[in-house]
Design an enzyme around this catalytic site. Structure first.
Site, PDB file in Angstrom:
ATOM      1  N   SER A  45       0.810  -1.218   0.000  1.00 37.63           N
ATOM      2  CA  SER A  45       0.000   0.000   0.000  1.00 37.63           C
ATOM      3  C   SER A  45       0.847   1.273   0.000  1.00 37.63           C
ATOM      4  O   SER A  45       0.324   2.353  -0.243  1.00 37.63           O
ATOM      5  CB  SER A  45      -0.929  -0.002   1.215  1.00 37.63           C
ATOM      6  OG  SER A  45      -0.217   0.352   2.379  1.00 37.63           O
ATOM      7  N   ARG A 207      -8.716   3.825   6.821  1.00 35.42           N
ATOM      8  CA  ARG A 207      -7.724   4.666   6.159  1.00 35.42           C
ATOM      9  C   ARG A 207      -7.810   6.030   6.820  1.00 35.42           C
ATOM     10  O   ARG A 207      -8.897   6.475   7.205  1.00 35.42           O
ATOM     11  CB  ARG A 207      -8.009   4.805   4.653  1.00 35.42           C
ATOM     12  CG  ARG A 207      -7.595   3.596   3.821  1.00 35.42           C
ATOM     13  CD  ARG A 207      -6.072   3.425   3.769  1.00 35.42           C
ATOM     14  NE  ARG A 207      -5.647   2.277   2.976  1.00 35.42           N
ATOM     15  CZ  ARG A 207      -5.363   1.066   3.480  1.00 35.42           C
ATOM     16  NH1 ARG A 207      -5.469   0.842   4.781  1.00 35.42           N
ATOM     17  NH2 ARG A 207      -4.945   0.101   2.692  1.00 35.42           N
ATOM     18  N   ASP A 231      -5.010   4.181  14.159  1.00 33.99           N
ATOM     19  CA  ASP A 231      -3.940   3.378  13.539  1.00 33.99           C
ATOM     20  C   ASP A 231      -3.566   3.940  12.164  1.00 33.99           C
ATOM     21  O   ASP A 231      -2.465   3.692  11.683  1.00 33.99           O
ATOM     22  CB  ASP A 231      -4.407   1.925  13.394  1.00 33.99           C
ATOM     23  CG  ASP A 231      -3.355   1.034  12.749  1.00 33.99           C
ATOM     24  OD1 ASP A 231      -2.207   1.010  13.264  1.00 33.99           O
ATOM     25  OD2 ASP A 231      -3.654   0.372  11.739  1.00 33.99           O
ATOM     26  N   GLU A 236      -0.197   9.870   5.532  1.00 33.30           N
ATOM     27  CA  GLU A 236       0.894   8.920   5.804  1.00 33.30           C
ATOM     28  C   GLU A 236       1.891   8.949   4.639  1.00 33.30           C
ATOM     29  O   GLU A 236       1.466   9.009   3.484  1.00 33.30           O
ATOM     30  CB  GLU A 236       0.350   7.483   5.899  1.00 33.30           C
ATOM     31  CG  GLU A 236      -0.417   7.192   7.158  1.00 33.30           C
ATOM     32  CD  GLU A 236      -0.936   5.731   7.187  1.00 33.30           C
ATOM     33  OE1 GLU A 236      -0.340   4.848   6.549  1.00 33.30           O
ATOM     34  OE2 GLU A 236      -1.954   5.502   7.850  1.00 33.30           O
ATOM     35  N   HIS A 253      -0.094   2.386  11.606  1.00 31.70           N
ATOM     36  CA  HIS A 253      -0.751   1.609  10.540  1.00 31.70           C
ATOM     37  C   HIS A 253      -0.254   0.152  10.549  1.00 31.70           C
ATOM     38  O   HIS A 253       0.267  -0.345   9.562  1.00 31.70           O
ATOM     39  CB  HIS A 253      -0.502   2.264   9.160  1.00 31.70           C
ATOM     40  CG  HIS A 253      -1.332   1.690   8.062  1.00 31.70           C
ATOM     41  ND1 HIS A 253      -1.582   2.365   6.891  1.00 31.70           N
ATOM     42  CD2 HIS A 253      -1.964   0.487   7.916  1.00 31.70           C
ATOM     43  CE1 HIS A 253      -2.318   1.619   6.096  1.00 31.70           C
ATOM     44  NE2 HIS A 253      -2.564   0.456   6.690  1.00 31.70           N
ATOM     45  N   GLY A 256      -3.098  -4.439  10.861  1.00 29.57           N
ATOM     46  CA  GLY A 256      -3.161  -5.675  10.065  1.00 29.57           C
ATOM     47  C   GLY A 256      -1.818  -6.369   9.926  1.00 29.57           C
ATOM     48  O   GLY A 256      -1.653  -7.210   9.035  1.00 29.57           O
TER      49      GLY A 256
HETATM   50  N1  LIG Z   1      -5.069  -0.671   9.486  1.00 29.57           N
HETATM   51  C1  LIG Z   1      -4.775  -1.743   8.789  1.00 29.57           C
HETATM   52  O1  LIG Z   1      -3.708  -2.326   8.958  1.00 29.57           O
HETATM   53  C2  LIG Z   1      -5.756  -2.287   7.809  1.00 29.57           C
HETATM   54  C3  LIG Z   1      -6.690  -1.476   7.211  1.00 29.57           C
HETATM   55  N2  LIG Z   1      -7.619  -2.000   6.355  1.00 29.57           N
HETATM   56  C4  LIG Z   1      -8.622  -1.095   5.781  1.00 29.57           C
HETATM   57  O2  LIG Z   1      -9.904  -1.566   6.193  1.00 29.57           O
HETATM   58  C5  LIG Z   1     -10.752  -1.649   5.059  1.00 29.57           C
HETATM   59  C6  LIG Z   1     -11.746  -2.778   5.268  1.00 29.57           C
HETATM   60  O3  LIG Z   1     -11.085  -4.028   5.192  1.00 29.57           O
HETATM   61  P1  LIG Z   1     -11.914  -5.368   4.947  1.00 29.57           P
HETATM   62  O4  LIG Z   1     -12.987  -5.514   5.944  1.00 29.57           O
HETATM   63  O5  LIG Z   1     -10.940  -6.465   4.800  1.00 29.57           O
HETATM   64  O6  LIG Z   1     -12.574  -5.045   3.542  1.00 29.57           O
HETATM   65  P2  LIG Z   1     -13.921  -5.636   2.951  1.00 29.57           P
HETATM   66  O7  LIG Z   1     -13.956  -5.241   1.529  1.00 29.57           O
HETATM   67  O8  LIG Z   1     -14.044  -7.071   3.308  1.00 29.57           O
HETATM   68  O9  LIG Z   1     -15.067  -4.840   3.751  1.00 29.57           O
HETATM   69  C7  LIG Z   1     -15.328  -3.489   3.574  1.00 29.57           C
HETATM   70  C8  LIG Z   1     -16.809  -3.296   3.785  1.00 29.57           C
HETATM   71  O10 LIG Z   1     -17.090  -1.890   3.786  1.00 29.57           O
HETATM   72  C9  LIG Z   1     -18.365  -1.732   3.158  1.00 29.57           C
HETATM   73  N3  LIG Z   1     -18.562  -0.364   2.745  1.00 29.57           N
HETATM   74  C10 LIG Z   1     -18.160   0.247   1.597  1.00 29.57           C
HETATM   75  N4  LIG Z   1     -18.576   1.530   1.596  1.00 29.57           N
HETATM   76  C11 LIG Z   1     -19.223   1.737   2.753  1.00 29.57           C
HETATM   77  C12 LIG Z   1     -19.856   2.869   3.314  1.00 29.57           C
HETATM   78  N5  LIG Z   1     -19.914   4.038   2.686  1.00 29.57           N
HETATM   79  N6  LIG Z   1     -20.414   2.738   4.537  1.00 29.57           N
HETATM   80  C13 LIG Z   1     -20.388   1.561   5.207  1.00 29.57           C
HETATM   81  N7  LIG Z   1     -19.816   0.442   4.695  1.00 29.57           N
HETATM   82  C14 LIG Z   1     -19.224   0.542   3.490  1.00 29.57           C
HETATM   83  C15 LIG Z   1     -18.324  -2.732   2.021  1.00 29.57           C
HETATM   84  O11 LIG Z   1     -19.641  -3.030   1.537  1.00 29.57           O
HETATM   85  C16 LIG Z   1     -17.654  -3.918   2.671  1.00 29.57           C
HETATM   86  O12 LIG Z   1     -18.580  -4.837   3.210  1.00 29.57           O
HETATM   87  C17 LIG Z   1      -9.811  -1.835   3.865  1.00 29.57           C
HETATM   88  O13 LIG Z   1     -10.371  -1.334   2.679  1.00 29.57           O
HETATM   89  C18 LIG Z   1      -8.593  -1.063   4.265  1.00 29.57           C
HETATM   90  O14 LIG Z   1      -8.691   0.262   3.820  1.00 29.57           O
HETATM   91  C19 LIG Z   1      -7.668  -3.328   6.069  1.00 29.57           C
HETATM   92  C20 LIG Z   1      -6.761  -4.176   6.637  1.00 29.57           C
HETATM   93  C21 LIG Z   1      -5.674  -3.721   7.486  1.00 29.57           C
HETATM   94  O1  LIG Z   2      -4.349  -4.417   3.850  1.00 27.81           O
HETATM   95  C1  LIG Z   2      -4.465  -3.198   4.036  1.00 27.81           C
HETATM   96  O2  LIG Z   2      -5.291  -2.508   3.433  1.00 27.81           O
HETATM   97  C2  LIG Z   2      -3.598  -2.523   5.012  1.00 27.81           C
HETATM   98  O3  LIG Z   2      -3.854  -1.444   5.455  1.00 27.81           O
HETATM   99  C3  LIG Z   2      -2.338  -3.198   5.347  1.00 27.81           C
HETATM  100  O4  LIG Z   2      -2.018  -3.145   6.671  1.00 27.81           O
HETATM  101  C4  LIG Z   2      -1.327  -2.520   4.450  1.00 27.81           C
HETATM  102  O5  LIG Z   2      -0.083  -2.980   4.680  1.00 27.81           O
HETATM  103  P1  LIG Z   2       1.143  -2.512   3.755  1.00 27.81           P
HETATM  104  O6  LIG Z   2       0.802  -2.863   2.346  1.00 27.81           O
HETATM  105  O7  LIG Z   2       1.288  -1.035   3.896  1.00 27.81           O
HETATM  106  O8  LIG Z   2       2.259  -3.280   4.308  1.00 27.81           O
END
Ligand SMILES: NC(=O)C1=CN([C@@H]2O[C@H](COP(=O)(O)OP(=O)(O)OC[C@H]3O[C@@H](n4cnc5c(N)ncnc54)[C@H](O)[C@@H]3O)[C@@H](O)[C@H]2O)C=CC1
Ligand SMILES: O=C(O)C(=O)[C@H](O)COP(=O)(O)O
Length: 379
Positions: A45, A207, A231, A236, A253, A256
């Site tokens: 990312s 994000r 987080d 960033e 961040h 995950g």
């Molecule tokens: N801090 C970190 O390390 C991480 C951050 N993330 C972030 O978290 C997000 C979610 O991850 P996942 O659950 O795996 O993705 P996912 O795609 O499984 O779930 C996202 C959900 O958000 C819903 N959504 C979309 N627009 C919306 C809105 N306006 N209002 C309410 N719900 C809405 C979608 O319908 C979907 O069900 C990722 O896109 C990423 O940006 C993900 C993994 C790690």
């Molecule tokens: O999967 C995502 O979306 C995340 O936010 C991950 O934690 C991103 O990890 P990096 O790609 O920045 O290592």
């Protein structure tokens, strides 16, 4: 075959051995010329991917070892016939662990019980649905909001955002969507803050730009928000120091970043690449994961349930260490802070998913809650 891959996808060199010529670089050090004559790209990312990188490139397959794809111009890829893969769901368990750790830490430190408290989960996909399960197991009332899922399924368990506004905690788990009916850019705005329950807690692991930094600061100053767990940050790796100072938990961040999640992401993108090029190679996570250090945990009898569970969680993952590492950024010269932030993420220590703990012994009053905190591994 020529592959360009991010150096900080764990074990990437080993996984690519024998598959062709691999150019392994840190994402932020890649220049458009690195993309010129490659066949495949395995990124993270931290590096955007769009016309600048791809206009002169021969790449046929591009990927990101992350769930979020807001750094990728998917329209450009599609219109140029470049196949694309991401690592959907790879780190959902890791983020759910992180949110659990932050809730227990907050409850223990501030001296309240989580039982009977309400949490609104905005975005109920892979992460949000797992966070919901943990919170229900901790005795919290959970309200889910996910308009796209509501439209697709018609399921009334996905509630309007108004019902989230009255919750004690609001946790964001949406992608960053910059426009359109499901726009999430600056979802937490001054207007949103004016409608939330006074004294609510914000958790943002989605994000940075899903929450407007100025609005969060204002809400913390006015007491509209009592605390924030942050987080992910606007801008960033150049993060807003004022928010860092005010956040109850501030991390770089890494929600995950459990090793299982990172290896799973590596496996997903390498295998997607192999299947795109019809190569027989497949990698298996088990070949890369070390044995966990902590396999047994005993929950004590003294103190509140949240403090005892917080102590237990700390044995696997100490969120306070991530928080204090990030706060050291304040002693670094402003110009060097982005590099410092990136380094914390790059050199992140091995953290295990809570489900790697095989045996948890707990007194009767903690047994049920323990199951929510240390769930069995997912199959
Ligand atoms: N801090 C970190 O390390 C991480 C951050 N993330 C972030 O978290 C997000 C979610 O991850 P996942 O659950 O795996 O993705 P996912 O795609 O499984 O779930 C996202 C959900 O958000 C819903 N959504 C979309 N627009 C919306 C809105 N306006 N209002 C309410 N719900 C809405 C979608 O319908 C979907 O069900 C990722 O896109 C990423 O940006 C993900 C993994 C790690
Ligand atoms: O999967 C995502 O979306 C995340 O936010 C991950 O934690 C991103 O990890 P990096 O790609 O920045 O290592």
């Amino acid at each position: 075959m020529k592959i360009l891959a991010d150096k900080h996808i764990p074990f990437i060199e080993k996984a690519l051995e024998g598959l062709g010529e691999a150019l392994i670089k840190h994402g932020r050090d890649m220049s458009p010329s690195d993309f010129k004559d490659i066949d495949a790209y395995l990124g993270r990312s931290v590096r955007k991917l769009g016309e600048e990188e791809l206009a002169a490139s021969t790449v046929q397959f591009a990927s990101t070892a992350s769930v979020g794809t807001d750094h990728v111009d998917k329209d450009y890829l599609e219109s140029h016939g470049i196949a694309f893969a991401s690592a959907a769901g790879c780190n959902a368990v890791s983020v759910a662990d992180y949110v659990t750790a932050s809730l227990l830490n907050l409850a223990c430190t501030r001296g309240f019980s989580l039982q009977g408290k309400s949490i609104g989960i905005v975005g109920a996909g892979n992460v949000g649905s797992r966070v919901a399960r943990r919170c229900r197991g901790l005795g919290m009332d959970v309200i889910l909001n996910d308009p796209p899922l509501r439209r697709a399924s018609g399921d009334e368990k996905y509630r309007p955002i108004d019902e989230i506004l009255g919750c004690d905690f609001i946790s964001f788990h949406t992608p960053l969507i910059r426009s359109g009916v499901d726009k999430t850019l600056h979802y937490f705005s001054n207007d949103f803050a004016s409608e939330i329950r006074p004294g609510a807690v914000l958790i943002n692991t989605s994000r940075g730009a899903v929450a407007d930094t100025e609005a969060v600061l204002k809400a913390l100053d006015s007491g509209r928000l009592s605390d924030a767990v942050i987080d992910v940050w606007e801008g960033e790796p150049d993060i807003p120091a004022r928010l860092l100072k005010k956040a109850f938990i501030a991390t770089p961040h890494i929600a995950g970043h459990a090793i299982e999640a990172k290896v799973r992401a590596m496996r997903m993108v390498v295998n997607a690449m192999c299947s795109h090029f019809q190569l027989s190679r497949r990698v298996d996570e088990k070949d890369f994961l070390p044995r966990p250090d902590v396999e047994k945990i005993k929950i004590g009898r003294a103190g509140s349930i949240e403090c005892r569970l917080n102590q237990a969680v700390k044995k696997v993952y100490d969120i306070e260490k991530d928080d204090s590492s990030l706060r050291e950024i304040l002693s670094v010269h402003k110009d060097k802070r982005p590099e410092f932030f990136d380094r914390l993420r790059r050199d992140y220590p091995v953290r295990r998913e809570f489900s790697t703990v095989k045996s948890v012994s707990a007194p009767e009053d903690a047994a049920a809650l323990c199951k929510a905190v240390f769930p069995p591994p997912e199959r």
